[in-house]
Write a protein that holds these residues in place. Structure first.
Motif, PDB file in Angstrom:
ATOM      1  N   LEU A  59       0.941  -1.143   0.165  1.00  0.00           N
ATOM      2  CA  LEU A  59       0.002   0.023  -0.070  1.00  0.00           C
ATOM      3  C   LEU A  59       0.837   1.127   0.121  1.00  0.00           C
ATOM      4  O   LEU A  59       0.587   2.260  -0.554  1.00  0.00           O
ATOM      5  CB  LEU A  59      -0.962   0.079   1.074  1.00  0.00           C
ATOM      6  N   ASN A 101      -2.402  -9.165  -1.002  1.00  0.00           N
ATOM      7  CA  ASN A 101      -3.618  -8.303  -1.630  1.00  0.00           C
ATOM      8  C   ASN A 101      -3.073  -7.992  -3.212  1.00  0.00           C
ATOM      9  O   ASN A 101      -1.823  -8.157  -3.458  1.00  0.00           O
ATOM     10  CB  ASN A 101      -3.544  -6.906  -1.172  1.00  0.00           C
ATOM     11  N   ILE A 122      -3.089  -2.115  -4.885  1.00  0.00           N
ATOM     12  CA  ILE A 122      -4.075  -1.316  -4.402  1.00  0.00           C
ATOM     13  C   ILE A 122      -3.412   0.345  -4.628  1.00  0.00           C
ATOM     14  O   ILE A 122      -2.465   0.442  -4.147  1.00  0.00           O
ATOM     15  CB  ILE A 122      -4.451  -1.539  -3.082  1.00  0.00           C
ATOM     16  N   ASP A 127      -5.887   2.978  -4.679  1.00  0.00           N
ATOM     17  CA  ASP A 127      -6.718   3.925  -4.294  1.00  0.00           C
ATOM     18  C   ASP A 127      -6.467   3.885  -2.670  1.00  0.00           C
ATOM     19  O   ASP A 127      -6.705   2.914  -1.927  1.00  0.00           O
ATOM     20  CB  ASP A 127      -8.114   3.446  -4.640  1.00  0.00           C
ATOM     21  N   LYS A 161      -9.086   4.890  -0.438  1.00  0.00           N
ATOM     22  CA  LYS A 161     -10.217   4.250   0.337  1.00  0.00           C
ATOM     23  C   LYS A 161     -10.185   2.741   0.370  1.00  0.00           C
ATOM     24  O   LYS A 161     -10.489   2.248   1.216  1.00  0.00           O
ATOM     25  CB  LYS A 161     -11.481   4.829  -0.388  1.00  0.00           C
ATOM     26  N   THR A 162      -9.787   2.129  -0.811  1.00  0.00           N
ATOM     27  CA  THR A 162      -9.656   0.613  -0.829  1.00  0.00           C
ATOM     28  C   THR A 162      -8.507   0.322   0.092  1.00  0.00           C
ATOM     29  O   THR A 162      -8.690  -0.797   0.730  1.00  0.00           O
ATOM     30  CB  THR A 162      -9.182   0.360  -2.399  1.00  0.00           C
ATOM     31  N   GLY A 163      -7.438   1.118   0.180  1.00  0.00           N
ATOM     32  CA  GLY A 163      -6.478   0.568   0.834  1.00  0.00           C
ATOM     33  C   GLY A 163      -6.880   0.535   2.496  1.00  0.00           C
ATOM     34  O   GLY A 163      -6.553  -0.094   3.429  1.00  0.00           O
ATOM     35  N   GLN A 183      -9.938   0.434   3.567  1.00  0.00           N
ATOM     36  CA  GLN A 183     -10.953  -0.459   3.842  1.00  0.00           C
ATOM     37  C   GLN A 183     -10.192  -1.813   4.159  1.00  0.00           C
ATOM     38  O   GLN A 183     -10.589  -2.611   5.133  1.00  0.00           O
ATOM     39  CB  GLN A 183     -11.809  -0.473   2.628  1.00  0.00           C
ATOM     40  N   TYR A 184      -9.059  -2.203   3.325  1.00  0.00           N
ATOM     41  CA  TYR A 184      -8.442  -3.441   3.567  1.00  0.00           C
ATOM     42  C   TYR A 184      -7.787  -3.353   5.108  1.00  0.00           C
ATOM     43  O   TYR A 184      -7.992  -4.753   5.669  1.00  0.00           O
ATOM     44  CB  TYR A 184      -7.134  -3.694   2.737  1.00  0.00           C
ATOM     45  N   GLU A 211     -10.453  -4.176   7.504  1.00  0.00           N
ATOM     46  CA  GLU A 211     -10.710  -5.614   7.484  1.00  0.00           C
ATOM     47  C   GLU A 211      -9.811  -6.373   8.015  1.00  0.00           C
ATOM     48  O   GLU A 211     -10.176  -7.405   8.747  1.00  0.00           O
ATOM     49  CB  GLU A 211     -11.152  -6.027   6.033  1.00  0.00           C
ATOM     50  N   LEU A 260     -12.911   6.832   6.986  1.00  0.00           N
ATOM     51  CA  LEU A 260     -14.028   6.082   5.833  1.00  0.00           C
ATOM     52  C   LEU A 260     -15.251   6.891   5.733  1.00  0.00           C
ATOM     53  O   LEU A 260     -16.056   6.618   4.969  1.00  0.00           O
ATOM     54  CB  LEU A 260     -13.934   4.841   5.793  1.00  0.00           C
TER      55      LEU A 260
END
Length: 148
Positions: free
Chosen positions: A28, A85, A88, A90, A92-94, A96-97, A100, A146
């Motif tokens: 990331l 992964n 990534i 982006d 927001k996607t990072g 979010q990962y 999670e 987020l």
């Protein structure tokens, strides 16, 4: 402490989870693009640095208990619930990962906390409690970032 294969397995699973999480965080950091680049590039470095510290502490905790830490990447890949992964870019996607992945880590830390209490292993209990407290606060911050 008497050697307990299940305890060793669960501690090693957490070690493997952190190793994959660490590498995902490095990715990331290397691959972030866009409007949040400067903010997240620095933050990802903080997160992967902390993950690496935890990896070392976990391995040393296993050794302290007379247990054997996994020390191969093939072993980490076999045991980890966290998977590699894709690239990534982006923000927001990072983030979010990370949220999670931290849920996965929390689940395993809480399991180990219960096992450690059953074994009266105060050192591991304290370590897991510290990780849980740290992660719960960080997850609140991630959700706020987020806008969740």
């Amino acid at each position: 402490m008497e050697k307990d294969m299940n305890y060793e397995k669960e501690l090693n699973k957490l070690l493997a989870d952190y190793q994959l999480h660490y590498q995902n965080l490095r990715s990331l950091h290397w691959n972030i693009k866009g409007e949040n680049f400067f903010e997240l590039h620095v933050k990802y470095e903080e997160w992967y640095t902390r993950a690496l510290e935890i990896v070392d502490e976990l391995a040393e905790r296993l050794l302290t208990l007379g247990l054997q830490p996994i020390s191969s990447f093939s072993g980490y890949l076999a045991e980890s619930e966290i998977k590699e992964n894709p690239i990534i870019n982006d923000g927001k996607t990072g983030v979010q990962y990370i949220l999670e992945a931290q849920q996965t880590l929390l689940k395993q830390e809480r399991l180990i906390l219960t096992l450690a209490a059953d074994k009266a292993d105060e050192g591991t209990s304290a370590f897991m409690s510290d990780l849980i407290r740290e992660k719960e606060k960080e997850n609140w911050m991630l959700r706020a970032w987020l806008n969740k």
